[in-house]
Design a protein around this motif. Structure first.
Motif, PDB file in Angstrom:
ATOM      1  N   THR A 170     -19.026 -20.901 -34.023  1.00 37.35           N
ATOM      2  CA  THR A 170     -18.578 -20.624 -34.676  1.00 37.35           C
ATOM      3  C   THR A 170     -19.112 -20.412 -35.991  1.00 37.35           C
ATOM      4  O   THR A 170     -18.806 -20.087 -36.894  1.00 37.35           O
ATOM      5  N   THR A 171     -20.141 -21.830 -36.325  1.00 39.19           N
ATOM      6  CA  THR A 171     -20.482 -22.466 -37.407  1.00 39.19           C
ATOM      7  C   THR A 171     -22.227 -20.662 -37.586  1.00 39.19           C
ATOM      8  O   THR A 171     -21.822 -20.434 -38.708  1.00 39.19           O
ATOM      9  N   LEU A 174     -19.630 -18.015 -38.689  1.00 39.20           N
ATOM     10  CA  LEU A 174     -19.678 -18.349 -40.611  1.00 39.20           C
ATOM     11  C   LEU A 174     -20.389 -18.321 -42.079  1.00 39.20           C
ATOM     12  O   LEU A 174     -20.218 -17.935 -42.680  1.00 39.20           O
ATOM     13  N   LEU A 208      -2.695 -23.397 -39.971  1.00 41.11           N
ATOM     14  CA  LEU A 208      -2.910 -24.598 -40.237  1.00 41.11           C
ATOM     15  C   LEU A 208      -1.687 -25.123 -39.226  1.00 41.11           C
ATOM     16  O   LEU A 208      -0.334 -24.905 -38.726  1.00 41.11           O
TER      17      LEU A 208
END
Ligand code: NAD
Length: 452
Positions: A170-171, A174, A208
């Motif tokens: 995911t990093t 991103l 969220l």
């Protein structure tokens, strides 16, 4: 990943996704794939946290089919150029708004409804004409795997691709430049996503969580309210972003509430073996929940089994806002109950905390209901019910403040993944010349008269 984004950008630039029939075709294909593989989808989610086929059909697949059906039926209307009025200063002209896709979109999913929370935003993104990279949550490994397999085998990577993985993947994702990021998950990771998106000024939608209260007023229909509350709290073992996190019950109804809640739990047969309950997603979360169980305050339940990742439906009483369990979102089958006698005090307590994703009012007194709805800020909710607002696609679904930004479902999902391009369209045969120099007194008089 960089080459995947390049590939999708090239495909997006070809304008193929601008064609409404292309979008409808892709959505129908997705539905066909899901339908044809329902048994495997059931097996995968059962292997992850023992969710039954009944619950998987009811709360994951059916809402996805509903989302696809609605998009296929209405996308042509949603995508139409809309005429709007033109102001006097622009006379003569026409004005209109053209919805256009944003481009290459990243969707990051959460684990608790792994199919729904990954694919519902994807459906909206496709309906709006974008290409999509989907990163499902890595925690339910089997559902992540089957989504990757079904999608990557059936869709061209230049249009729709699933990348599996956890924090490192995911990093890396991103770090790429997207035209939109849609994230579902915790406020903590939401901040990481928001920060990463800011580097490229990428717009984000953040779905969220938070602590969603359920307020039982003096004059509520307690029996019906408790029935709906208990179902919504213990569905998916409380692992739902809009699950009632805690109850505020008027002190005159508290003992009746507790008796009713206990009877309702016993009647419901929350057993994993019978397919009416699920496991906690992993050991780490089971341990976190076990640590919240304060034996002195357990009114009902409290049993657990770390090996089986099981926590019984639990009611905790004699709770105040200062208890540890009131610090963070519970996200599990533990329901703290706080008694109150002053509604204003309750409202101000909620207002000093982060804005919740949901709030539920159980009351048959209109002024009480209206006061709560008007004075507390929260994402969305229900009166005399809980959770079910999620299933109405005519209601935008999303949070506010710490519980998120932006919304989706139905036409709101289409809007989330679209840019509305505004056009003022002037004919060339005539010009009102007032704005041009020289700036004479008579022009000024006309302008003042027109714009007063
Ligand atoms: P999470 O924030 O831990 O994970 C969500 C996603 O972020 C996963 O895909 C995960 O791989 C990724 N991720 C995790 N840590 C990361 C990091 N350091 N850097 C980059 N990516 C990272 O959330 P979760 O545990 O999957 O879900 C629980 C939370 O999500 C709860 O707060 C719940 O309320 C919320 N939630 C909200 C909604 C909603 O629709 N508003 C729905 C479901 C869950």
């Amino acid at each position: 990943m960089e080459s995947l984004i390049d590939l999708q950008r090239t495909f997006f630039s070809s304008n193929a996704t601008k064609d409404i029939q292309f979008r409808i075709g892709q959505l129908k294909k997705l539905k066909k794939i899901l339908k044809a593989n329902e048994d495997r989808l059931h097996e995968a989610i059962y292997a992850d946290f023992k969710k039954s086929a009944f619950e998987n059909s009811m709360s994951e697949l059916a809402p996805l089919y509903q989302e696809i059906n609605e998009a296929c039926k209405k996308v042509e209307k949603w995508a139409k150029t809309k005429k709007v009025k033109t102001n006097v200063a622009n006379f003569p002209a026409s004005s209109y708004v053209i919805p256009e896709p944003l481009g290459v979109v990243l969707v990051i999913g959460a684990w608790n409804y792994p199919y729904l929370l990954s694919l519902a935003p994807v459906i909206s993104a496709i309906a709006a004409g974008n290409t999509v990279v989907l990163k499902p949550s890595e925690l339910p490994a089997n559902t992540s795997y089957i989504m990757a397999e079904l999608i990557n085998e059936n869709f061209d990577a230049s249009f729709f691709k699933v990348i599996e993985g956890g924090i490192p993947e995911t990093t890396e994702l991103l770090e790429q430049e997207f035209d939109k990021i849609f994230f579902t998950g915790s406020p903590k990771v939401g901040k990481i996503v928001y920060r990463a998106a800011a580097k490229n000024l990428t717009p984000v939608t953040l779905e969220l969580g938070g602590k969603s209260p359920a307020i039982f007023s003096e004059n509520c229909n307690l029996k019906m309210g408790v029935k709906r509350l208990i179902w919504s709290k213990f569905l998916n073992a409380g692992q739902i972003c809009i699950a009632p996190d805690y109850v505020l019950v008027h002190k005159s109804r508290k003992s009746e509430f507790l008796k009713s809640a206990l009877a309702e739990i016993e009647k419901s047969d929350f057993s994993i073996e019978n397919g009416n309950y699920v496991q906690i997603i992993n050991k780490r979360n089971t341990e976190r929940l076990i640590n919240l169980l304060d034996t002195d305050k357990i009114y009902y339940g409290g049993d657990y089994n770390l090996e089986n990742r099981y926590i019984a439906p639990t009611l905790m009483t004699e709770i105040s806002f200062e208890d540890e369990i009131m610090e963070e979102e519970i996200f599990g089958p533990i329901l703290p109950i706080i008694e109150y006698d002053d509604l204003d005090n309750v409202i101000s307590q909620i207002k000093t905390r982060p804005k919740p994703l949901a709030c539920y009012v159980f009351s048959n007194d209109k002024p009480t209901t209206n006061k709560i709805l008007r004075e507390i800020s929260f994402g969305g909710g229900a009166v005399n019910d809980a959770l079910m607002h999620f299933s109405n696609n005519n209601l935008p679904f999303g949070g506010v403040g710490q519980s998120g930004m932006g919304a989706y479902h139905g036409k709101f999902g289409f809007r989330t993944f679209s840019h509305y391009k505004s056009i003022l369209d002037k004919p060339t045969g005539f010009e009102l010349n007032l704005k041009y120099s020289p700036h004479t007194k008579s022009k000024e008089k006309w302008i003042t008269r027109m714009l007063k």
